[in-house]
Write a protein that holds these residues in place. Sequence first.
Motif, PDB file in Angstrom:
ATOM      1  N   LEU A  41      -0.806  -4.070  -5.725  1.00  0.00           N
ATOM      2  CA  LEU A  41      -0.750  -2.727  -5.144  1.00  0.00           C
ATOM      3  C   LEU A  41      -2.152  -2.291  -4.743  1.00  0.00           C
ATOM      4  O   LEU A  41      -3.114  -2.475  -5.497  1.00  0.00           O
ATOM      5  N   ASP A  42      -2.257  -1.744  -3.562  1.00  0.00           N
ATOM      6  CA  ASP A  42      -3.534  -1.256  -3.038  1.00  0.00           C
ATOM      7  C   ASP A  42      -4.211  -0.354  -4.074  1.00  0.00           C
ATOM      8  O   ASP A  42      -3.629   0.624  -4.549  1.00  0.00           O
ATOM      9  N   GLU A  43      -5.446  -0.678  -4.424  1.00  0.00           N
ATOM     10  CA  GLU A  43      -6.163   0.101  -5.433  1.00  0.00           C
ATOM     11  C   GLU A  43      -6.429   1.533  -4.985  1.00  0.00           C
ATOM     12  O   GLU A  43      -6.675   2.412  -5.804  1.00  0.00           O
ATOM     13  N   GLU A  44      -6.383   1.771  -3.681  1.00  0.00           N
ATOM     14  CA  GLU A  44      -6.620   3.120  -3.165  1.00  0.00           C
ATOM     15  C   GLU A  44      -5.344   3.950  -3.094  1.00  0.00           C
ATOM     16  O   GLU A  44      -5.375   5.113  -2.689  1.00  0.00           O
ATOM     17  N   SER A  45      -4.216   3.360  -3.468  1.00  0.00           N
ATOM     18  CA  SER A  45      -2.928   4.038  -3.309  1.00  0.00           C
ATOM     19  C   SER A  45      -2.866   5.402  -3.972  1.00  0.00           C
ATOM     20  O   SER A  45      -2.281   6.345  -3.437  1.00  0.00           O
ATOM     21  N   SER A  94       0.835  -1.193   0.000  1.00  0.00           N
ATOM     22  CA  SER A  94       0.000   0.000   0.000  1.00  0.00           C
ATOM     23  C   SER A  94       0.875   1.249   0.000  1.00  0.00           C
ATOM     24  O   SER A  94       1.962   1.263   0.595  1.00  0.00           O
ATOM     25  N   LEU A  95       0.402   2.283  -0.686  1.00  0.00           N
ATOM     26  CA  LEU A  95       1.105   3.558  -0.777  1.00  0.00           C
ATOM     27  C   LEU A  95       0.136   4.690  -0.463  1.00  0.00           C
ATOM     28  O   LEU A  95      -1.077   4.509  -0.538  1.00  0.00           O
ATOM     29  N   ALA A  96       0.688   5.852  -0.128  1.00  0.00           N
ATOM     30  CA  ALA A  96      -0.143   7.034   0.162  1.00  0.00           C
ATOM     31  C   ALA A  96       0.193   8.130  -0.838  1.00  0.00           C
ATOM     32  O   ALA A  96       0.678   9.204  -0.486  1.00  0.00           O
ATOM     33  N   LEU A  97      -0.076   7.862  -2.105  1.00  0.00           N
ATOM     34  CA  LEU A  97       0.299   8.793  -3.168  1.00  0.00           C
ATOM     35  C   LEU A  97      -0.567  10.043  -3.183  1.00  0.00           C
ATOM     36  O   LEU A  97      -0.253  11.010  -3.883  1.00  0.00           O
TER      37      LEU A  97
END
Length: 588
Positions: free
Chosen positions: A297-301, A236-239
Amino acid sequence: MRQASVRKVLGIMLSAFIIITAAAGCSNNSNNNAKGDAAQQTSESNGAANTEGNAAAQAGDMSALPDAEFSVMLGWNVPQLASQDAPVVKQVYDKTKVRLNLESPPANVDEKLNIMLASGEMTDAIVINNPSMAQKFIDAGYVIPLDELFDKYGGQIKENLNSVWGQLKNEDGKIYKIPSGYILPGADRMLETGYSFQFLTNVLEAKGWYKPQTFDELTALLQEVKEKYPQYIPMSLALGTESFFTNMVKTLAGAEGVRLYNDYVWTPDDKLIYKYKDAGIRDSLKWLNQLYQQGLLDEESAVQNIDGFKAKMASEKVFSSIGSWFDNMYEANSIFTQDKKPFRFKYFLLKGNPEVAKTTYDAYGANYDSGVYISSKMKDPERFMQFVNYLNTQEGNLLQKGVVNFDGEDKDGYDYFITEEEGKKYIKSTTFQVNGWQNDELFASKRGLNTFGFLTFSTDMNDHPSFTYQMSRKELDFSMWWDDETKRANEGYGEKGTDWIEEGRSTGWDYTDIAGLNFKPESAEYIATTKVNQLSYNTIVKLILSASDAEFDKGYDEFLKKADDMGIGQAEAAMNQMYQDRKAEWKQ
């Protein structure tokens, strides 16, 4: 400025000396040393501030002076500022009669600074990490030159910097900034990596304490997590938070062995190119897109902000992430520790591929870009400079560091104590402080630790001959910070508490030769770079969501062409010319 950050950390490799940095950074007051014994923390000389032009160090007791109060805008976001009643803040006030009203900007620091420029509403002092932004304040007349103030009241700072003092000068020959969290010339530096790939240890333990080495190995691991551990989002990422995006790109560059400094890559053939033109950075971003294509990859990233991301990490929904390991995993590990969970997040330094000869996660060097600027609004800049100069003495540096017990005992209520090892005195963290960091994520703000570090020299993982109290050799062994679960995991990997020293050295690179190369704010190159950077953030995030390799490549090529059309090629040429001019000047 570690930059940085300015906070101690608890994780699988828990450090007493890491700072956040926003800049940077950022590094600040993690292990300062000072002269003398208990009497020195109260006073060695009782003289008042020197107001007659003497450039000697301000080391006297200012407690007899009238109260003074200054507002300061920090150059990074601080979730929890210390109160005026915090022990360290109070002891600095008792000695100096100075209070600082600190303001923390939002995550986008430049946005806040631009608002200040537009409105003309200034705090008394402003911490600015970006030299180009600082030049805007200089050109607008919102900050004042400090040359006379340094001559009269800044003697200790000048003495500390000594041979590199001239690096503070602006292009007009004047000095406008007080160096922030600077390293004393000649210091022996030790590096701890700030950027990394983070993983939950329970999955790794089930695979025999597995440690992925390359992007391909990580991809295979994430596939396994997706299949065998459906309760976890593989990565997960916080783009949706630009600072996370920036840290992620720096991490990917480190894995590829790319020397990334601000917006430019320093190539092996001694050229500077715009970062997204670098093949290694492009390959790593394409790898991220491939993770997305494979459902890893987290779809909400793409839209996820840092708060939502941290909530997922702390609620055991995420297996891995990329970027600043302190920002990403500290809160989650604190909760896991309190709840006595049989796992933690642990970080590793991967290579993009086996052909990468040397990773470049750690950048270090002599860089005085970050500074504290005094605004034209400040009513008593003389008193402020006296205060800052005092914090740059050994005595003042120790005072702002923490509450120190000089009697040699490790006691509750103290942050440090003076100990003796092999006939020499050292400063060491108390058990009280160690436990505080492990059990209370607000410990630093409650104590006031690191509140003033941006105003003095940094001893973050470095020693200097002038330090009367160097950090305890035992403090270099980070195992003193490990709880039982952390110790168990690190033993599973065969790691020792001093491994970080060699790890930092093996991945570090010196950016001194290219530090501080910046365009003037009004220049075409500056404007072009700013516009391309704005375009790049939105474009790269979208490219990570590409449906195929072909779509990614097509979109990336179009982005680079548009960047060139916007003037990034001319900016590159100008940056390289500045670099060549500097090399010629430094040879003289």
